[in-house]
Design a protein around this motif. Structure first.
Motif, PDB file in Angstrom:
ATOM      1  N   UNK A 123       0.851  -1.170   0.000  1.00 30.05           N
ATOM      2  CA  UNK A 123       0.000   0.000   0.000  1.00 30.05           C
ATOM      3  C   UNK A 123       0.892   1.225   0.000  1.00 30.05           C
ATOM      4  N   UNK A 124       0.336   2.394  -0.320  1.00 28.81           N
ATOM      5  CA  UNK A 124       1.156   3.606  -0.392  1.00 28.81           C
ATOM      6  C   UNK A 124       0.257   4.823  -0.217  1.00 28.81           C
ATOM      7  N   UNK A 125       0.611   5.679   0.707  1.00 24.48           N
ATOM      8  CA  UNK A 125      -0.169   6.887   0.955  1.00 24.48           C
ATOM      9  C   UNK A 125       0.761   7.990   1.442  1.00 24.48           C
ATOM     10  N   UNK A 126       0.485   9.214   1.035  1.00 21.49           N
ATOM     11  CA  UNK A 126       1.225  10.375   1.537  1.00 21.49           C
ATOM     12  C   UNK A 126       0.240  11.486   1.894  1.00 21.49           C
ATOM     13  N   UNK A 127       0.478  12.086   3.039  1.00 18.60           N
ATOM     14  CA  UNK A 127      -0.253  13.278   3.444  1.00 18.60           C
ATOM     15  C   UNK A 127       0.748  14.308   3.947  1.00 18.60           C
ATOM     16  N   UNK A 128       0.425  15.568   3.783  1.00 18.61           N
ATOM     17  CA  UNK A 128       1.228  16.660   4.336  1.00 18.61           C
ATOM     18  C   UNK A 128       0.358  17.428   5.316  1.00 18.61           C
ATOM     19  N   UNK A 129       0.874  17.611   6.529  1.00 17.88           N
ATOM     20  CA  UNK A 129       0.091  18.276   7.568  1.00 17.88           C
ATOM     21  C   UNK A 129       0.935  19.327   8.270  1.00 17.88           C
ATOM     22  N   UNK A 130       0.246  20.260   8.911  1.00 20.04           N
ATOM     23  CA  UNK A 130       0.872  21.269   9.762  1.00 20.04           C
ATOM     24  C   UNK A 130       0.230  21.164  11.134  1.00 20.04           C
ATOM     25  N   UNK A 131       1.043  20.948  12.156  1.00 14.75           N
ATOM     26  CA  UNK A 131       0.523  20.993  13.532  1.00 14.75           C
ATOM     27  C   UNK A 131       0.524  22.458  13.953  1.00 14.75           C
ATOM     28  N   UNK A 132      -0.679  23.009  14.096  1.00 16.17           N
ATOM     29  CA  UNK A 132      -0.783  24.427  14.412  1.00 16.17           C
ATOM     30  C   UNK A 132      -1.397  25.180  13.245  1.00 16.17           C
ATOM     31  N   UNK A 133      -0.814  26.310  12.918  1.00 17.27           N
ATOM     32  CA  UNK A 133      -1.351  27.165  11.860  1.00 17.27           C
ATOM     33  C   UNK A 133      -0.360  27.263  10.706  1.00 17.27           C
ATOM     34  N   UNK A 134      -0.857  27.013   9.514  1.00 15.83           N
ATOM     35  CA  UNK A 134      -0.033  27.131   8.310  1.00 15.83           C
ATOM     36  C   UNK A 134       0.001  28.571   7.850  1.00 15.83           C
ATOM     37  N   UNK A 135       1.136  28.984   7.304  1.00 13.04           N
ATOM     38  CA  UNK A 135       1.229  30.318   6.723  1.00 13.04           C
ATOM     39  C   UNK A 135       0.415  30.370   5.436  1.00 13.04           C
ATOM     40  N   UNK A 136       0.148  31.562   4.971  1.00 20.06           N
ATOM     41  CA  UNK A 136      -0.600  31.722   3.725  1.00 20.06           C
ATOM     42  C   UNK A 136       0.155  31.100   2.554  1.00 20.06           C
ATOM     43  N   UNK A 137       1.475  31.212   2.574  1.00 21.11           N
ATOM     44  CA  UNK A 137       2.279  30.638   1.494  1.00 21.11           C
ATOM     45  C   UNK A 137       2.155  29.120   1.462  1.00 21.11           C
ATOM     46  N   UNK A 138       2.141  28.490   2.639  1.00 24.03           N
ATOM     47  CA  UNK A 138       1.990  27.039   2.703  1.00 24.03           C
ATOM     48  C   UNK A 138       0.579  26.631   2.284  1.00 24.03           C
ATOM     49  N   UNK A 139      -0.412  27.419   2.690  1.00 20.50           N
ATOM     50  CA  UNK A 139      -1.786  27.113   2.284  1.00 20.50           C
ATOM     51  C   UNK A 139      -1.913  27.119   0.762  1.00 20.50           C
ATOM     52  N   UNK A 140      -1.312  28.107   0.155  1.00 16.97           N
ATOM     53  CA  UNK A 140      -1.387  28.215  -1.308  1.00 16.97           C
ATOM     54  C   UNK A 140      -0.644  27.053  -1.970  1.00 16.97           C
ATOM     55  N   UNK A 141       0.524  26.695  -1.416  1.00 17.97           N
ATOM     56  CA  UNK A 141       1.294  25.578  -1.958  1.00 17.97           C
ATOM     57  C   UNK A 141       0.486  24.286  -1.858  1.00 17.97           C
ATOM     58  N   UNK A 142      -0.130  24.064  -0.700  1.00 14.49           N
ATOM     59  CA  UNK A 142      -0.930  22.860  -0.475  1.00 14.49           C
ATOM     60  C   UNK A 142      -2.113  22.806  -1.434  1.00 14.49           C
ATOM     61  N   UNK A 143      -2.814  23.919  -1.570  1.00 18.75           N
ATOM     62  CA  UNK A 143      -3.982  23.968  -2.452  1.00 18.75           C
ATOM     63  C   UNK A 143      -3.591  23.693  -3.900  1.00 18.75           C
ATOM     64  N   UNK A 144      -2.430  24.185  -4.313  1.00 19.14           N
ATOM     65  CA  UNK A 144      -1.967  23.958  -5.682  1.00 19.14           C
ATOM     66  C   UNK A 144      -1.655  22.482  -5.921  1.00 19.14           C
ATOM     67  N   UNK A 145      -1.001  21.834  -4.944  1.00 23.54           N
ATOM     68  CA  UNK A 145      -0.710  20.401  -5.080  1.00 23.54           C
ATOM     69  C   UNK A 145      -2.005  19.598  -5.108  1.00 23.54           C
TER      70      UNK A 145
END
Length: 387
Positions: A249-271
């Motif tokens: 099996x194979x799975x990947x998730x990216x998470x932020x413990x706490x609050x993500x910066x706007x730049x990270x939010x945009x990067x995540x949404x694009x991916x």
């Protein structure tokens, strides 16, 4: 007159196939026999019938677990050779006897066939031919039973992911943004142990599980080390093997413990949008390289270029996906240099990612079954950025 593809398939069926390997590590051997054997043994397919030559230790188990194979006794073949004056029967001599009993003078072997054995068979006038590409091309398109086995292994990965998410959610944010779980620092090593232990209890084996925080996540195969920190992306890439079936099996998730910066939010949404775009293109007949190019072009147009900067690669510099089955990486590949088109029955990962040292890395991975219509996402685990 049969079509060229049908003729090629008929010719393959007429070939005599030979392998010498263990089925613990060799995916082709496990595919052929369907049971784990830790030591190398002989497998032969001749005139549509499968044979395995095994030690007395494995003989009875193989008769139960591999009923499609005719199980032959290694000790009996050794005794035959000793009766002919060969005091220490070697593997090449045993194979030669097996072939000569059946009038076989030509065999086809996989590309990883032992060189010394091949040379000895050639010396004894057995023609040895290596099959180019996949030894079992049919492995690329999974049966319904194989899809169920992959889904079961994927569930083990999801169990590991759930354990990771629980630990992250329950962690506290300490000094220097370092995470603390149950009064101790939460490191990549500790979270990886939590994941791997959960998978072990579910019947899987996890190796090299990725828990990479911050800049470490910019190296897609960095397993991760040291303290995990709040407010920065953590890549969790989990790819266990079922102890029962050998499928992955194979799975990947990216998470932020706490609050993500706007730049990270945009990067995540694009991916995330890039992954959805890839899923839309997973149709039979679509060139695999085209799927990758579409995702890479989308990232470029969204303002996320790929290239080398300050001596290291950044952007989207790995493939969009790969086949999944008895190997963690198998055909088909879905990347810039991959060949061929998608076919119904293939199981592929869909894992676009973006990596920039000043931000960190973001990768999301699901597993898709190619069907005659739209792809079926075999992954059930949720996608959330902040925990």
């Amino acid at each position: 007159m049969p079509a060229t593809g049908s003729l090629a398939f008929d010719m393959r069926n007429r070939e005599t196939l030979l392998m010498v390997a263990d089925s613990e590590r060799d995916a082709n051997m496990l595919y052929a026999v369907g049971m784990f054997v830790p030591d190398p043994f002989i497998w032969l397919r001749h005139r549509g019938r499968d044979y395995v030559l095994l030690s007395d230790l494995e003989f009875d188990r193989a008769r139960r677990r591999a009923p499609h194979c005719r199980v032959l006794s290694l000790s009996r073949y050794q005794a035959k050779l000793r009766s002919r004056g060969i005091q220490r029967p070697e593997l090449a001599g045993i194979i030669l006897l097996l072939l000569r009993e059946r009038g076989i003078r030509r065999v086809v072997v996989p590309q990883n066939f032992p060189h010394g054995l091949a040379a000895e068979l050639l010396r004894r006038r057995i023609a040895v031919k290596t099959r180019p590409g996949s030894f079992f091309p049919e492995r690329e398109c999974k049966s319904a039973a194989e899809v169920r086995k992959i889904r079961a292994a994927l569930l083990m990965a999801e169990i590991g992911m759930a354990a990771a998410m629980q630990a992250l959610r329950r962690s506290k944010i300490g000094k220097d943004r370092r995470l603390v779980y149950r009064a101790l620092p939460l490191t990549s090593e500790r979270l990886r142990a939590i994941i791997d232990a959960a998978i072990l209890q579910a019947g899987g084996l996890a190796q090299h599980t990725i828990v990479a925080g911050g800049k470490q996540g910019c190296d897609p195969h960095e397993t991760g080390y040291g303290p995990l920190r709040a407010h920065e992306p953590i890549i969790l890439d989990i790819f266990p093997r079922s102890q029962k079936t050998g499928y992955f099996g194979d799975i990947t998730r990216t998470v932020v413990r706490g609050r993500a910066t706007e730049a990270i939010r945009k990067l995540y949404d694009t991916v995330l949008r890039g992954q959805k775009l890839a899923f839309q293109k997973l149709r039979p007949g679509t060139p695999t390289a085209q799927v990758h190019t579409i995702v890479q072009t989308f990232f470029q147009n969204e303002g996320y270029p790929t290239g080398r900067r300050n001596g290291r690669m950044e952007g989207f510099f790995h493939g969009t996906g790969h086949g999944l089955g008895l190997e963690i990486h198998e055909a088909p590949r879905v990347g810039s240099a991959s060949a061929g088109a998608l076919q119904p029955g293939q199981v592929v990962t869909v894992e676009p990612g973006l990596y920039y040292p000043e931000l960190g890395g973001v990768r999301l991975e699901d597993v898709a079954l190619i069907t005659r219509r739209q792809p079926r996402n075999l992954t059930r685990f949720e996608k959330v950025l902040e925990v």
